[in-house]
Structure formats: C-alpha cells, structure tokens
Design a protein around this motif. Sequence first.
Motif, PDB file in Angstrom:
ATOM      1  N   UNK A 108       0.703  -1.245  -0.054  1.00 16.80           N
ATOM      2  CA  UNK A 108      -0.151  -0.088  -0.134  1.00 16.80           C
ATOM      3  C   UNK A 108       1.144   1.279   0.021  1.00 16.80           C
ATOM      4  N   UNK A 109       2.002   0.990  -0.331  1.00 11.97           N
ATOM      5  CA  UNK A 109       3.098   2.565   0.487  1.00 11.97           C
ATOM      6  C   UNK A 109       3.616   2.358  -1.349  1.00 11.97           C
ATOM      7  N   UNK A 110       3.501   1.744  -1.888  1.00 10.03           N
ATOM      8  CA  UNK A 110       5.086   1.591  -3.162  1.00 10.03           C
ATOM      9  C   UNK A 110       4.427   1.889  -4.429  1.00 10.03           C
ATOM     10  N   UNK A 111       4.105   2.356  -5.594  1.00  9.65           N
ATOM     11  CA  UNK A 111       3.550   2.480  -6.371  1.00  9.65           C
ATOM     12  C   UNK A 111       4.760   2.932  -7.558  1.00  9.65           C
ATOM     13  N   UNK A 112       4.091   2.403  -9.003  1.00 11.93           N
ATOM     14  CA  UNK A 112       5.210   2.613  -9.933  1.00 11.93           C
ATOM     15  C   UNK A 112       4.433   2.987 -11.389  1.00 11.93           C
ATOM     16  N   UNK A 158       0.654   2.172 -11.078  1.00  8.15           N
ATOM     17  CA  UNK A 158       0.514   0.532 -10.385  1.00  8.15           C
ATOM     18  C   UNK A 158       0.948   0.722  -9.623  1.00  8.15           C
ATOM     19  N   UNK A 159       0.315  -0.502  -8.426  1.00  9.46           N
ATOM     20  CA  UNK A 159       0.373  -0.574  -6.960  1.00  9.46           C
ATOM     21  C   UNK A 159       2.023  -1.899  -7.720  1.00  9.46           C
ATOM     22  N   UNK A 160       2.193  -1.893  -6.412  1.00 10.46           N
ATOM     23  CA  UNK A 160       3.528  -2.474  -6.157  1.00 10.46           C
ATOM     24  C   UNK A 160       3.233  -4.009  -6.599  1.00 10.46           C
ATOM     25  N   UNK A 161       2.355  -4.465  -7.239  1.00  9.49           N
ATOM     26  CA  UNK A 161       1.588  -5.757  -6.879  1.00  9.49           C
ATOM     27  C   UNK A 161       1.484  -5.885  -8.570  1.00  9.49           C
ATOM     28  N   UNK A 185      -0.069  11.038  -2.477  1.00 12.59           N
ATOM     29  CA  UNK A 185      -1.586  10.016  -1.644  1.00 12.59           C
ATOM     30  C   UNK A 185      -0.191   9.047  -0.589  1.00 12.59           C
ATOM     31  N   UNK A 186       0.751  10.170  -0.123  1.00 13.88           N
ATOM     32  CA  UNK A 186       2.131   9.155  -0.097  1.00 13.88           C
ATOM     33  C   UNK A 186       2.629   8.600   0.183  1.00 13.88           C
ATOM     34  N   UNK A 187       2.616   7.515  -0.886  1.00 10.95           N
ATOM     35  CA  UNK A 187       3.210   6.768  -1.700  1.00 10.95           C
ATOM     36  C   UNK A 187       4.772   7.286  -2.191  1.00 10.95           C
ATOM     37  N   UNK A 188       5.840   5.731  -2.321  1.00 13.10           N
ATOM     38  CA  UNK A 188       6.548   5.972  -2.646  1.00 13.10           C
ATOM     39  C   UNK A 188       6.852   5.203  -4.031  1.00 13.10           C
ATOM     40  N   UNK A 189       7.008   6.311  -4.977  1.00 16.88           N
ATOM     41  CA  UNK A 189       7.640   5.826  -6.342  1.00 16.88           C
ATOM     42  C   UNK A 189       8.468   5.218  -6.739  1.00 16.88           C
TER      43      UNK A 189
END
Length: 83
Positions: free
Chosen positions: A33-37, A52-55, A75-79
């Motif tokens: 829920x924290x990593x996105x690409x 996309x989410x990490x999965x 959204x406080x995610x990590x690219x």
Amino acid sequence: MKNPFENGSGSAEVVPVDIRRITGAEFLALGMSQIAYMKSVMHDGEQLVAIHAADGTPMAVADDEESALDAILEHEMIPTLLQ
C-alpha cells in the motif's frame, strides 16, 4: 490476509514483527500500500502514464509523468522505478 503490522485491535499502529516468521503471502504484501510505479501506456491512440501498485494492480491514469508522480506523492506513496 492478516496485516503483520497490526496490533490485533485493527489499529494501523506499527508493532515489531519477527520477519523470519511471517508467511510468504505476508512477505509479498509488505509495502504493497506504500509503493507505486508508473508505466507509459497507449489508450485510444493517446500516450498516457498508468500508475500501478507494487503488485501490478492498476490504480490510476495520468496525462503525463509529472502528474502521475504528483498523484503518487499526494497519496503518500513511494514512487519506484521498474528494472
């Protein structure tokens, strides 16, 4: 699936976990829920940027990389970069 970081009361409080004792599924879910690409995609003849989410689950589409990055950070995610 149980969140290995929940304290049992459903709270999002981070609690210590012995990572050697988590299941494979729990290990794969870490950071989900924290990593996105971002990935360039064509849609109706238009070049867009998919988020996309990490999965690999599609989350959103943006007009350009800057907008996609802004959305991820908002959204406080990590690219992260794909290799």
